[in-house]
Design an enzyme around this catalytic site. Structure first.
Site, PDB file in Angstrom:
ATOM      1  N   ASP A  44       0.840  -1.193   0.000  1.00  0.00           N
ATOM      2  CA  ASP A  44       0.000   0.000   0.000  1.00  0.00           C
ATOM      3  C   ASP A  44       0.880   1.248   0.000  1.00  0.00           C
ATOM      4  O   ASP A  44       1.668   1.446   0.931  1.00  0.00           O
ATOM      5  CB  ASP A  44      -0.865  -0.040   1.277  1.00  0.00           C
ATOM      6  N   ASP A  45       0.791   2.069  -1.044  1.00  0.00           N
ATOM      7  CA  ASP A  45       1.566   3.319  -1.127  1.00  0.00           C
ATOM      8  C   ASP A  45       3.071   3.091  -1.275  1.00  0.00           C
ATOM      9  O   ASP A  45       3.863   3.933  -0.851  1.00  0.00           O
ATOM     10  CB  ASP A  45       1.380   4.200   0.133  1.00  0.00           C
ATOM     11  N   CYS A  80      -5.603   4.846  -3.227  1.00  0.00           N
ATOM     12  CA  CYS A  80      -5.899   3.438  -2.962  1.00  0.00           C
ATOM     13  C   CYS A  80      -7.130   2.873  -3.655  1.00  0.00           C
ATOM     14  O   CYS A  80      -7.030   1.975  -4.482  1.00  0.00           O
ATOM     15  CB  CYS A  80      -6.072   3.212  -1.464  1.00  0.00           C
ATOM     16  N   ASP A 331      -0.576  -0.397  -4.798  1.00  0.00           N
ATOM     17  CA  ASP A 331      -1.721   0.283  -5.424  1.00  0.00           C
ATOM     18  C   ASP A 331      -1.350   1.607  -6.071  1.00  0.00           C
ATOM     19  O   ASP A 331      -1.843   1.954  -7.134  1.00  0.00           O
ATOM     20  CB  ASP A 331      -2.895   0.435  -4.429  1.00  0.00           C
ATOM     21  N   ASN A 332      -0.473   2.371  -5.404  1.00  0.00           N
ATOM     22  CA  ASN A 332      -0.029   3.646  -5.974  1.00  0.00           C
ATOM     23  C   ASN A 332       1.339   3.972  -5.396  1.00  0.00           C
ATOM     24  O   ASN A 332       1.781   3.319  -4.451  1.00  0.00           O
ATOM     25  CB  ASN A 332      -1.027   4.783  -5.673  1.00  0.00           C
TER      26      ASN A 332
END
Ligand SMILES: *[C@@H]1O[C@H](CO)[C@@H](O)[C@H](O)[C@H]1NC(C)=O
Ligand SMILES: *[C@@H]1O[C@H](CO)[C@@H](O)[C@H](O)[C@H]1NC(C)=O
Ligand SMILES: *[C@@H]1O[C@H](CO)[C@@H](O)[C@H](O)[C@H]1NC(C)=O
Ligand SMILES: *[C@@H]1O[C@H](CO)[C@@H](O)[C@H](O)[C@H]1NC(C)=O
Ligand SMILES: *[C@@H]1O[C@H](CO)[C@@H](O)[C@H](O)[C@H]1NC(C)=O
Ligand SMILES: *[C@@H]1O[C@H](CO)[C@@H](O)[C@H](O)[C@H]1NC(C)=O
Length: 597
Positions: A44-45, A80, A331-332
């Protein structure tokens, strides 16, 4: 994408009389006849550009050294929930209308995923229909909560153990919810370690079942820690952000390590556009805090790194490595201090959109990397193709080439663009300066890399424009200076280069703008082959082709320009300016429309 692959896309026939069918190749290289398994690790991130992967020795050992790294892999919406919905549906956010994290405008989160009808129509469901066993642990979407987790349950899974809001990002007080059971709190336990045990349990279950499996492991590291009082469904929830919390055993690591001091890190000069161009230079205490935030991310990733090591030990034990693909992504991306921004995502700059993608498995080259352009819209098609399941015609992406031969072919034929879009605000996740103007963080953008060019073009909702020449090397196209860190907006800094790719900048921008108009409106095939939408009879496959003087009139006089009527926090058509009219009509009677014109 060439005709042959179109055929694959349209008919779902995975065996055609051709020499380069990816599925054929892959089956040839498999050592067992059974269908392969997939393990998808989704952090995540996690950034590429802040070097986080270099602080994960087990990811290096098991994935980077034993697989292929896709250096030009991008998310298409840098936050997200929209990004995850894109990933699980193969559709861009403008085609899911899940455009934000939270629901104030009914634009995001698990409730919007449900109301848009995707719970019956996304990857896990398609995998189950093809008799795969599907497992998931960790964060699925935002606003998937202790109250709405069962209304309805996410469809398509054999076994699940989800993290739930408001405890999703609470590293020391998480709540998980297994299968159809009630949520359970893990107060005082370290979230990633709890998740690791759950992942191993699901793997064990998967290994002992008769069907092949698809297991997703979605840790929240290195996302910041969020204490939520209320959820996105409450009227005035209070979210407080702080640096991610590492496991006790990793707290001492990386003392003195700092955010890489690139040209765009807290620069003396203003850079970027819109609200970013109003930020003041960060003072010493702010920079120090951001370096601490950075170290906390690296430390929090160590437990994920250990998870990966244990996972490979188990795959080895079960003798599954020859028949299992392991895919690692996020996700990003993330920025800390670039263009003077506080820690966060949501922008179109390279730190936020270029994300890790590493794939290891049968037929995939070891210790290799490629610059072939791929995005999160391509992952659902990739998974289906990998597992021999027919592709869907409404995908906005195309399967990612996996074997060296496929990659080599793709370097000649694959699209060169990334379609980037965003609606809403950009949150600062540190403790300093939350900038209210970041509420107007709505834009359309385009990354495009081809032979001799490497560009980023953006149009913001206030109609400011950006163009960066990101070539890393001086070249004929770029004799003046290199700008990989996006510091010199060629549409603003008039003293900068006026000739790019041998053409005056306005000529180039006319082409980029027309391409962006198609992409912001595209559906299905027109997202994959946007030049085809502009030139149905063919002849133009690249930006370089489109620059031919014979198209000057077409691009410079006949095409509407991308512009916004207003800044909105969601996808409201009346604010979005002109749309490319033919974009949704690329297929007629099951064939690409250019077959008929
Ligand atoms: C990976 O390749 C690089 C050169 O490209 C080489 O230096 C390195 O030793 C290789 N690593 C492994 C584990 O084979
Ligand atoms: C997207 O969703 C919002 C909120 O539900 C809605 O107002 C808007 O019209 C939708 N946009 C499109 C293009 O359907
Ligand atoms: C931890 O989460 C539980 C709910 O799952 C909550 O009741 C409890 O108050 C939380 N503890 C702390 C210290 O926040
Ligand atoms: C959470 O918010 C409620 C009011 O909405 C407040 O009464 C309560 O004190 C808050 N709790 C914490 C731990 O901030
Ligand atoms: C540094 O900047 C932050 C954020 O603008 C501000 O809150 C803080 O007071 C400043 N500190 C000093 C020592 O100037
Ligand atoms: C956002 O943009 C609108 C114009 O579309 C403007 O009226 C508004 O003041 C802006 N808001 C902020 C916080 O900058």
């Amino acid at each position: 994408m060439r005709k042959l692959e179109y055929l694959l896309l349209l008919t779902g026939v995975v065996f055609v009389a051709a020499t380069n069918s990816p599925v054929q190749q892959q089956q040839q290289s498999l050592s067992t006849p059974s269908r392969p398994n997939v393990i998808f690790i989704l952090t995540d991130d996690q950034d590429v550009h802040l070097d986080s992967l270099n602080y994960m020795p087990f990811v290096q050992k098991h994935l980077v050294d034993k697989g292929t790294s896709y250096r030009s892999h991008y998310c298409t919406t840098s936050v997200c929930c929209p990004s995850r919905v894109t990933l699980w549906t193969g559709k861009l956010a403008h085609n899911t209308n899940v455009t934000d994290v939270n629901p104030p405008y009914a634009v995001g989160g698990y409730p919007k995923f449900i109301s848009q009808g995707f719970n019956d129509n996304y990857l896990p469901v398609w995998l189950q229909q093809a008799h795969y066993n599907t497992y998931y642990t960790g964060k699925l979407f935002n606003v998937h909560t202790v109250d709405n987790y069962d209304s309805p349950f996410p469809a398509g899974f054999t076994g699940t153990d989800f993290l739930l809001d408001p405890f999703t990002y609470d590293y020391l007080n998480s709540t998980f919810q297994r299968d159809k059971e009630k949520p359970q709190s893990y107060e005082g336990e370290y979230l990633t370690d709890v998740l690791t045990q759950k992942a191993y349990r699901l793997l064990d279950e998967a290994v002992h079942a008769a069907n092949p499996f698809f297991l997703t492991i979605a840790p929240i590291a290195p996302h910041c820690n969020v204490f939520m009082n209320g959820t996105g469904l409450d009227k005035n929830p209070v979210f407080s952000f702080s640096a991610p919390i590492p496991a006790k055993r990793h707290e001492h690591l990386f003392e003195g390590v700092k955010v890489p001091r690139t040209e765009s890190f807290n620069p003396d000069e203003l850079s970027g556009a819109n609200w970013i161009r109003t930020l003041k230079k960060q003072n010493e205490s702010n920079v120090e805090y951001n370096d601490y935030f950075y170290r906390s991310r690296l430390r929090a990733l160590q437990a994920v790194d250990e998870l990966v090591d244990g996972l490979f030990a188990r795959l080895h034990q079960h003798n599954l490595l020859d028949n299992t693909y392991v895919v690692y992504s996020s996700d990003n991306g993330y920025h800390i201090g670039q263009h003077r921004m506080q820690p966060g995502k949501s922008c179109g700059y390279e730190e936020d959109i270029n994300v890790p993608l590493i794939i290891r498995g049968p037929g995939v080259a070891e210790n290799a990397s490629t610059d072939v352009v791929t995005t999160h819209t391509d992952l659902a098609p990739t998974f289906l193709q990998l597992l021999g399941i027919p592709l869907r015609v409404d995908f906005d992406g195309a399967a990612i080439p996996l074997t060296p031969r496929e990659i080599e072919a793709a370097l000649e034929t694959r699209q060169e663009h990334v379609n980037v879009e965003y609606w809403g605000f950009a949150a600062g996740e540190g403790i300093y300066d939350f900038d209210l103007s970041a509420y107007n963080n709505t834009y359309k953008a385009l990354r495009i890399t081809g032979k001799g060019y490497n560009l980023y073009y953006a149009v913001w909702c206030n109609n400011e424009h950006e163009l960066y020449d990101m070539n890393e090397e001086r070249s004929i196209a770029n004799p003046i200076k290199t700008d990989p860190h996006q510091m010199h907006n060629l549409l603003l800094d008039k003293e900068e280069a006026t000739i790019l790719m041998h053409h005056p900048i306005p000529k180039l921008v006319a082409r980029l703008d027309a391409l962006l108009l198609v992409l912001k409106s595209c559906k299905g095939a027109s997202c994959v082959e946007p030049w085809r939408a502009l030139h149905p009879r063919g002849g133009v496959d690249t930006l370089a082709d489109a620059l031919s003087a014979r198209y000057d009139r077409f691009y410079e006089l006949e095409q509407p320009r991308v512009r916004f009527n207003e800044c909105e926090r969601g996808f409201l058509l009346h604010s979005e300016g002109p749309q490319f009219e033919s974009a949704g009509k690329m297929f007629r009677d099951g064939l690409p429309w250019y077959e008929w014109v």
